[in-house]
Design an enzyme around this catalytic site. Structure first.
Site, PDB file in Angstrom:
ATOM      1  CD  GLU A  35      -3.079  -0.173  -0.007  1.00 58.11           C
ATOM      2  OE1 GLU A  35      -3.030   0.191  -1.200  1.00 58.11           O
ATOM      3  OE2 GLU A  35      -3.751  -1.144   0.375  1.00 58.11           O
ATOM      4  N   GLY A 124     -16.201   5.755  -3.073  1.00 54.04           N
ATOM      5  CA  GLY A 124     -15.483   6.279  -1.909  1.00 54.04           C
ATOM      6  C   GLY A 124     -15.101   5.189  -0.918  1.00 54.04           C
ATOM      7  CG  ASP A 180      -6.157   2.095  -7.593  1.00 54.37           C
ATOM      8  OD1 ASP A 180      -5.481   1.272  -6.951  1.00 54.37           O
ATOM      9  OD2 ASP A 180      -6.543   3.176  -7.119  1.00 54.37           O
ATOM     10  CE1 TYR A 230      -2.590   7.664  -3.378  1.00 54.16           C
ATOM     11  CE2 TYR A 230      -1.776   9.300  -4.924  1.00 54.16           C
ATOM     12  CZ  TYR A 230      -1.945   7.993  -4.547  1.00 54.16           C
ATOM     13  OH  TYR A 230      -1.443   6.990  -5.342  1.00 54.16           O
TER      14      TYR A 230
HETATM   15  C1  GLA Z   1      -4.985   4.859  -4.456  1.00 53.48           C
HETATM   16  C2  GLA Z   1      -4.169   5.110  -5.724  1.00 53.48           C
HETATM   17  C3  GLA Z   1      -3.199   3.967  -6.004  1.00 53.48           C
HETATM   18  C4  GLA Z   1      -2.383   3.620  -4.770  1.00 53.48           C
HETATM   19  C5  GLA Z   1      -3.287   3.464  -3.552  1.00 53.48           C
HETATM   20  C6  GLA Z   1      -2.494   3.284  -2.273  1.00 53.48           C
HETATM   21  O1  GLA Z   1      -5.860   3.791  -4.624  1.00 53.48           O
HETATM   22  O2  GLA Z   1      -5.019   5.296  -6.836  1.00 53.48           O
HETATM   23  O3  GLA Z   1      -2.385   4.313  -7.103  1.00 53.48           O
HETATM   24  O4  GLA Z   1      -1.369   4.559  -4.557  1.00 53.48           O
HETATM   25  O5  GLA Z   1      -4.129   4.593  -3.367  1.00 53.48           O
HETATM   26  O6  GLA Z   1      -1.774   2.104  -2.336  1.00 53.48           O
END
Ligand code: GLA
Length: 395
Positions: A35, A124, A180, A230
């Site tokens: 993660e 979300g 993702d 983020y």
């Molecule tokens: C989000 C981002 C991913 C990744 C995750 C954390 O989902 O879109 O690219 O960085 O957070 O692992």
């Protein structure tokens, strides 16, 4: 909704002109481990869910896009040539317009379309409902653009993932990694994807869960604070890498740095918070490597321990959890049969993922569900999940 129900609603909303309806689908994902390290070039281990976006599309003969979702009353309408001017102004539709613009940059002639989306990935919830929308849209636009030009070639799904990621960066404003979109595009039923985010090399690892289930717990706290935090974490990682590079000039990303090297040179990072962030990244990279080995051996118990360590690191060092996620993780670990539990996705809300033996699943849901509502005054949701395939056209 079933595909025929979505098609029926499409015709009610956009009318029937006798033209063919096409159906595309792309899933959400759960990240099993790895993660907040995809944007540091690290290895990750997501898997595609069977919860997905289904998109019914019909080509138009002009350059107008009309977008609608089955659970939203609004229709977003724009000329493709005006899409850029809508940046930052839409309540819904950013992912689709962002994808159209990125495809155009890559030479695709995106055509006008009517599009109806049906999502079963909770919004979300940290399960990448956005990537599901992006990848299904990219696949739809690219397929129709190629056909219009008479190009008969299979769509490259890794390219669709990269285009979708650029849409997030350039139109939505989240500097996400590739995990993702890659998982949504390249997932395989009953397999995890062991992906190297520096090279995009990947392998599908069979998820032999035996007498266990993957259980997601949605805190129902939407990770709305997430996007600014983020981008902040990404900045901290860049700062940490720059400091470490003074001693390790060969490192091109944080994933190149081992735990031993970090321990030796961590003093170079002056800011204590940044140092903790980097500790998480290098530790998590090592845990994913170990996890891949354990999963290949079918050693779920060891993998579960690594999941727990991952959560702790995200809670104390990377600081992207929240009280609700920590509560679920702590309560879950106390239950016999829970092999491991951790937050999944960007954090600040959303879901945990746990591996739980079949005979403990009901106890887990009952115990955690009850304690959660007592503590927070609202319900958590539980999903006993299956691992599905990546994006495709449904013929
Ligand atoms: C989000 C981002 C991913 C990744 C995750 C954390 O989902 O879109 O690219 O960085 O957070 O692992």
């Amino acid at each position: 909704m079933t595909v025929s129900e979505i098609k029926k609603q499409f015709l009610e909303v956009f009318g029937d002109n006798g033209e063919e309806l096409r159906v595309f689908a792309s899933p959400g994902r759960v990240n099993l481990i790895g993660e907040h390290i995809d944007y540091c070039g690290g290895p990750v281990m997501p898997a595609a869910l069977t919860m997905k976006t289904t998109l019914v599309a019909r080509k138009r003969n002009d350059d107008i896009l009309r977008l609608k979702a089955t659970d939203l009353d609004i229709i977003v309408e724009t000329k493709i040539s005006d899409a850029e001017s809508l940046k930052g102004k839409l309540k819904w539709g950013d992912y689709q317009l962002g994808v159209a613009l990125e495809l155009i940059k890559d030479g695709y002639e995106v055509c006008g379309c009517d599009l109806l989306y049906d999502d079963t990935v909770p919004h979300g919830g940290g399960l990448s409902s956005s990537a599901a929308i992006e990848v299904s849209t990219a696949l739809c636009f690219a397929t129709l653009a190629n056909e219009a030009k008479g190009i008969d070639k299979k769509i490259d799904m890794i390219e669709m993932a990269l285009i979708s990621q650029r849409a997030e960066h350039n139109f939505v404003g989240v500097k996400c990694g590739i995990m993702d979109q890659f998982a949504s595009a390249m997932g395989k039923a009953d397999h995890a994807i062991h992906l190297n985010c520096s090279t995009l090399d990947y392998e599908h690892i069979p998820l032999n869960l035996g007498a266990h289930k993957l259980v997601l717990t949605n805190t129902n706290v939407k990770h709305s604070l997430g996007s600014s935090k983020y981008n902040e974490r990404r900045g901290e990682c860049e700062e940490g890498l720059a400091a470490l590079k003074t001693a390790l000039p060969g490192a091109t990303c944080l994933a190149d740095i081992t735990e031993e090297q970090f321990n030796e040179h961590s003093y170079l990072i002056e800011n204590e918070t940044t140092r903790k962030r980097i500790k998480h990244v290098v530790g998590e990279c090592a845990r994913v490597k170990k996890s891949a080995e354990e999963l290949k051996k079918g050693n779920l118990a060891e993998f579960g321990k690594l999941m727990n360590l991952s959560h702790d690191s995200l809670q104390y060092d990377y600081e992207v959890t929240c009280p609700e996620l920590d509560f679920v993780a702590t309560a879950g670990r106390k239950i016999d049969g829970v092999l491991g539990i951790r937050m999944t996705g960007a954090g600040f809300g959303g879901c945990t993922v746990a591996i739980i033996s079949d005979d403990a699943v009901d106890t887990y849901i009952e115990t955690v569900g009850k304690a959660y509502i007592e503590k927070f005054g609202h319900e958590a949701s539980f999903y006993v999940t299956e691992i599905g395939d990546g994006g495709m056209e449904i013929l």
